[in-house]
Motif scaffolding. Structure first.
Motif, short mmCIF file in Angstrom:
data_model
loop_
_atom_site.label_atom_id
_atom_site.label_comp_id
_atom_site.label_asym_id
_atom_site.label_seq_id
_atom_site.Cartn_x
_atom_site.Cartn_y
_atom_site.Cartn_z
N ASP A 241 1.20 -1.44 0.20
CA ASP A 241 0.30 0.03 -0.14
C ASP A 241 0.51 1.25 -0.07
OD1 ASP A 241 -2.05 -1.85 0.16
OD2 ASP A 241 -2.65 -1.22 2.19
N GLN A 244 1.95 1.86 -2.83
CA GLN A 244 1.25 2.08 -3.90
C GLN A 244 0.62 3.42 -4.26
OE1 GLN A 244 -0.24 -0.46 -6.10
NE2 GLN A 244 -1.18 1.53 -7.22
N GLY A 251 -4.83 1.29 -5.87
CA GLY A 251 -4.14 0.18 -6.02
C GLY A 251 -6.08 -0.61 -5.83
#
Length: 575
Positions: A241, A244, A251
């Motif tokens: 994450d 991302q 995402g």
């Protein structure tokens, strides 16, 4: 791509050449993350003929891939969750590792499942194990064997008589996860991949609406540059994450970190000829044979704090002791513990709020033109995940993408391993080593053992054991720095060897000797050697202190305060 004739060496000269190549070449793929999935993706891509580079901010396997239960297994408990496809896939991978890809690193291991309920439990468990065996679990290891209470107690005399009414023995496989990951990465380098650790991605390079490379930062000396690529694959596990956000695109899935804690105790504390698998209220608990030790684990709790250094608490350790002691005739005590380690599983955030129920299936997505992310899965299925990740990048790659062939590519050290096992006496006599010692080396290096021992030809003193960690020879430390990419004392004590969890001193008593051996190879001045020892000792002290704390927050605060070995590591800024 042409195979590298150096045998995938990751030394100081290769490190400098890698930096040059990263700045001057255009790659088909840049892989971010040096865990087993990232290393596997680099190997998959290189053996398909792609130009590939892998960058890792810390060390190979420095996250989840050095802190697992060290099993290559189908996952018996996933049968109960009806994840038959996952179990079948994992058992196929286990078989490949045992027989073709890594027989020097992956070994069979037996487990006793103690039965505690009469009438229903034996047929229920037998049916599950029959499925396990028939899905491929009993190809190169024995199938399940049913035991009476007396038979089970003969196999594991450490159990309380009242803890079982019988048992079933079955087999899985185990490996040193950090060494396996490092070997996958070196095999990728052997087939032409650029592998560079201590190289942090600080941003994405864009061309119009697509990702066309990454900005990198050498966390050893502060240098920065851009790397051009047709596609970037995010293989950062629990950092998915975070990476991302760095890309500025949304995402497709979220990753939750689940903390798993293991303790290591001496072999003589549990008298047994086999490992154990025990049911708990939430999951299962393993007691796994590990050389002269047992590994007991694992816990399964949400973790929302420092991703780089998850901390074990007193509560975690007490939980493991309480559950294993419920079946042992002679209970384990805190004083018996030699080592403790905590790792984070990257679980796909799903509907269930309990991390133990989240699926271990993996997900792969092309989250933006030129950017692929992969997460979830389990260590055993890394090769399948890697192939899926490379396939997902194909829209961004020029030309036709060849099929994955890593099921036919043995890892470095596998070729010739079986013949060397038959020659341990001759090999030992030639180098003045006990055959037991040679077997230990073969199970760590396979046929690369010749490369290791060659370093001692002019320095016979390197064939002596480390003073405070006699399971390891001094030459292994030299080899870690010259061939295996170890840049810091922590890399060698925690991952190239497992001294940090196998000795009660956790590496402190041999830190000076190991640092001096590494200094010879890496050209450290005395000041750097002293700094490495100081930082390592501070790390161990912080871990010990954190393990006396009652909760995650208190443990994390202490562990996170320890200094980083990599001086230039920084928090990435969102794009």
């Amino acid at each position: 791509m042409t195979a590298d004739t150096t045998g995938g060496q990751l030394g100081t000269a290769e490190r400098e050449e890698s930096w040059r190549r990263l700045g001057s070449e255009t790659f088909d793929l840049v892989v971010i993350g040096g865990g087993v999935v990232g290393a596997g993706t680099a190997l998959d891509a290189a053996t398909r003929g792609l130009r590939v580079a892998l960058v890792e901010a810390r060390d190979l396997a420095s996250g989840t891939s050095s802190r697992s239960s060290k099993l290559f297994h189908g996952g018996l408990r996933y049968l109960e969750q009806l994840e038959f496809g996952l179990v079948r896939e994992a058992l196929r991978e286990r078989e490949l590792m045992l027989t073709r890809l890594a027989p020097h690193l992956v070994k069979p291991v037996s487990f006793l499942y103690p039965l505690t309920h009469r009438v229903w439990e034996r047929p229920y468990t037998a049916a599950g194990l029959f499925m396990y065996d028939s899905m491929g679990g009993a190809r190169s290891v024995p199938g399940q064997k049913h035991l009476s209470r007396a038979g089970a107690l003969r196999l594991v005399p450490a159990l309380k008589r009242s803890a079982l009414i019988g048992g079933i023995r079955y087999y899985d496989a185990q490996a040193d996860d950090a060494r396996h990951t490092m070997t996958v990465a070196r095999t990728a380098a052997h087939y032409g991949a650029v592998i560079r650790t201590s190289t942090q991605v600080t941003g994405m390079v864009r061309e119009a609406d697509r990702v066309s490379g990454v900005r990198i930062h050498d966390v050893e000396d502060g240098r920065t540059q851009e790397v051009q690529a047709n596609a970037v694959i995010n293989c950062t596990g629990v950092w998915t994450d975070e990476l991302q956000r760095l890309s500025g695109s949304r995402g497709r899935f979220r990753v939750r970190a689940s903390k798993g804690v293991h303790i290591v105790v001496p072999r003589d504390r549990i008298v047994a000829e086999s490992g154990l698998i025990l049911r708990t209220e939430k999951s299962v608990l393993f007691v796994i044979p590990w050389r002269n030790h047992w590994i007991v684990g694992t816990t399964d709790t949400d973790w929302n704090l420092d991703l780089a250094h998850p901390a074990a608490t007193k509560h975690d350790i007490d939980y493991l002791l309480e559950h294993v002691n419920s079946v042992l005739a002679t209970p384990l005590k805190h004083d018996d513990i030699e080592g403790v380690y905590a790792g984070l599983r990257p679980l796909l955030a799903g509907e269930s709020e309990e991390t133990s129920k989240l699926s271990r299936e993996h997900a792969v997505a092309r989250v933006a033109p030129g950017l692929v992310a992969i997460a979830g899965g389990k260590y055993t299925t890394y090769r399948v995940m890697a192939a899926d990740a490379v396939d997902a990048a194909s829209p961004d790659l020029p030309g036709r993408l060849q099929s994955s062939i890593t099921d036919k590519v043995p890892l470095l050290g596998a070729d010739g391993y079986h013949a060397l096992v038959n020659q341990v006496d001759q090999l030992g006599a030639r180098h003045g080593l006990h055959p037991y010692r040679v077997r230990h080396l073969l199970d760590r290096y396979g046929s690369l053992v010749h490369e290791v021992l060659a370093l001692a030809e002019d320095r016979p003193e390197l064939l002596k054991p480390l003073t405070a960690a006699p399971d390891y020879l001094q030459v292994e430390i030299v080899y870690a720095a010259s061939h295996e990419g170890a840049l810091h004392l922590e890399d060698t004590l925690a991952r190239r060897t497992r001294i940090s969890i196998e000795y009660p001193h956790r590496g402190v008593d041999c830190a000076q000797q190991v640092a001096e051996l590494m200094a010879d190879v890496l050209g450290w001045p005395q000041e750097t050697t002293n700094r490495e020892v100081k930082i390592y000792k501070a790390r161990v002290e912080a871990e010990r202190d954190s393990q006396t704390q009652p909760d995650d927050e208190a443990a994390d605060a202490i562990r996170a305060a320890a200094p980083e070995a990599r001086p230039e590591l920084k928090e990435p800024e969102p794009a």
